[in-house]
Design a protein around this motif. Structure first.
Motif, PDB file in Angstrom:
ATOM      1  N   ALA A 122      22.763  -9.567   0.435  1.00  0.00           N
ATOM      2  CA  ALA A 122      21.908  -8.448   0.361  1.00  0.00           C
ATOM      3  C   ALA A 122      20.359  -9.130  -0.051  1.00  0.00           C
ATOM      4  CB  ALA A 122      22.193  -7.416  -0.887  1.00  0.00           C
ATOM      5  N   LYS A 123      19.415  -8.463   0.682  1.00  0.00           N
ATOM      6  CA  LYS A 123      18.113  -8.822   0.587  1.00  0.00           C
ATOM      7  C   LYS A 123      17.455  -7.496  -0.045  1.00  0.00           C
ATOM      8  CE  LYS A 123      18.625 -12.532   2.841  1.00  0.00           C
ATOM      9  NZ  LYS A 123      19.684 -13.353   2.159  1.00  0.00           N
ATOM     10  N   VAL A 124      16.099  -7.529  -0.243  1.00  0.00           N
ATOM     11  CA  VAL A 124      15.239  -6.397  -0.664  1.00  0.00           C
ATOM     12  C   VAL A 124      14.142  -6.281   0.247  1.00  0.00           C
ATOM     13  CG1 VAL A 124      15.923  -6.578  -3.135  1.00  0.00           C
ATOM     14  CG2 VAL A 124      13.851  -7.677  -2.546  1.00  0.00           C
ATOM     15  N   PHE A 125      13.746  -4.914   0.530  1.00  0.00           N
ATOM     16  CA  PHE A 125      12.666  -4.356   1.588  1.00  0.00           C
ATOM     17  C   PHE A 125      11.751  -3.489   0.671  1.00  0.00           C
ATOM     18  CE2 PHE A 125      11.157  -0.909   4.151  1.00  0.00           C
ATOM     19  CZ  PHE A 125      10.554  -1.688   5.092  1.00  0.00           C
ATOM     20  N   CYS A 126      10.306  -4.057   0.896  1.00  0.00           N
ATOM     21  CA  CYS A 126       9.305  -3.831   0.359  1.00  0.00           C
ATOM     22  C   CYS A 126       8.698  -2.724   1.521  1.00  0.00           C
ATOM     23  CB  CYS A 126       8.198  -4.522  -0.072  1.00  0.00           C
ATOM     24  SG  CYS A 126       6.677  -3.935  -0.710  1.00  0.00           S
ATOM     25  N   PRO A 127       8.653  -1.328   0.995  1.00  0.00           N
ATOM     26  CA  PRO A 127       8.086  -0.411   1.913  1.00  0.00           C
ATOM     27  C   PRO A 127       6.471  -0.534   1.878  1.00  0.00           C
ATOM     28  CG  PRO A 127       8.532   0.987   0.007  1.00  0.00           C
ATOM     29  CD  PRO A 127       8.954  -0.568  -0.185  1.00  0.00           C
ATOM     30  N   ALA A 128       5.738  -1.057   1.246  1.00  0.00           N
ATOM     31  CA  ALA A 128       4.267  -1.363   1.224  1.00  0.00           C
ATOM     32  C   ALA A 128       3.982  -2.373   2.213  1.00  0.00           C
ATOM     33  CB  ALA A 128       3.641  -1.573  -0.221  1.00  0.00           C
ATOM     34  N   CYS A 129       4.258  -3.388   2.073  1.00  0.00           N
ATOM     35  CA  CYS A 129       4.147  -4.496   2.890  1.00  0.00           C
ATOM     36  C   CYS A 129       5.085  -4.810   4.091  1.00  0.00           C
ATOM     37  CB  CYS A 129       4.050  -5.827   2.190  1.00  0.00           C
ATOM     38  SG  CYS A 129       5.453  -6.499   1.487  1.00  0.00           S
ATOM     39  N   ARG A 130       6.099  -3.911   3.873  1.00  0.00           N
ATOM     40  CA  ARG A 130       7.234  -4.116   5.161  1.00  0.00           C
ATOM     41  C   ARG A 130       7.678  -5.271   5.453  1.00  0.00           C
ATOM     42  NH1 ARG A 130       4.426   0.273   9.429  1.00  0.00           N
ATOM     43  NH2 ARG A 130       4.514   2.038   7.754  1.00  0.00           N
ATOM     44  N   GLU A 131       7.818  -6.187   4.423  1.00  0.00           N
ATOM     45  CA  GLU A 131       8.661  -7.347   4.198  1.00  0.00           C
ATOM     46  C   GLU A 131       9.827  -7.480   3.766  1.00  0.00           C
ATOM     47  OE1 GLU A 131       7.551 -10.077   5.709  1.00  0.00           O
ATOM     48  OE2 GLU A 131       5.433  -9.236   6.380  1.00  0.00           O
ATOM     49  N   VAL A 132      10.745  -8.473   3.902  1.00  0.00           N
ATOM     50  CA  VAL A 132      12.188  -8.651   3.419  1.00  0.00           C
ATOM     51  C   VAL A 132      12.110  -9.942   2.704  1.00  0.00           C
ATOM     52  CG1 VAL A 132      14.503  -8.810   4.029  1.00  0.00           C
ATOM     53  CG2 VAL A 132      13.224  -7.226   5.210  1.00  0.00           C
ATOM     54  N   PHE A 133      12.812  -9.825   1.311  1.00  0.00           N
ATOM     55  CA  PHE A 133      12.732 -10.853   0.647  1.00  0.00           C
ATOM     56  C   PHE A 133      13.945 -10.953  -0.170  1.00  0.00           C
ATOM     57  CE2 PHE A 133       8.582  -8.962   0.224  1.00  0.00           C
ATOM     58  CZ  PHE A 133       7.760 -10.001   0.571  1.00  0.00           C
TER      59      PHE A 133
END
Length: 100
Positions: free
Chosen positions: A64-75
């Motif tokens: 599993a990764k995490v998605f940021c809706p503000a910058c639209r990046e996956v970390f």
């Protein structure tokens, strides 16, 4: 048997979080920052919450990764618990459908 049961439960979870009850539960977790905040400095200053996401809908392809809706990046998540989960347990489309 335990591994097969865990995989089945995880795939059921991926379907459940797409239902209205599942979305409501995930909204509560999102608002409480359960999955953390974006590690990028511009998002981190805003305490931008992230959502779990899978890079594949197939089991054992990636964690599993995490998605940021503000910058639209996956970390990669900061949480070792979340990082240990299979990404298919959240699926590739959950985070995007969440914001519709």
């Amino acid at each position: 048997v335990e591994t097969a049961a865990q995989m089945l439960y995880g795939l059921i979870h991926a379907r459940f979080i797409l239902t209205s009850r599942g979305m409501a539960a995930m909204l509560d977790k999102y608002q409480r920052l359960v999955y953390g905040i974006c590690p990028l400095s511009q998002c981190e200053a805003l305490k931008q919450a992230v959502l779990p996401i899978g890079l594949s809908d197939l089991l054992r392809q990636s964690t599993a990764k995490v998605f940021c809706p503000a910058c639209r990046e996956v970390f990669c998540p900061r949480s070792s618990k979340l990082e240990a989960l299979d990404g298919a347990y959240f699926g590739t489309s959950f985070a995007h459908l969440f914001f519709l």
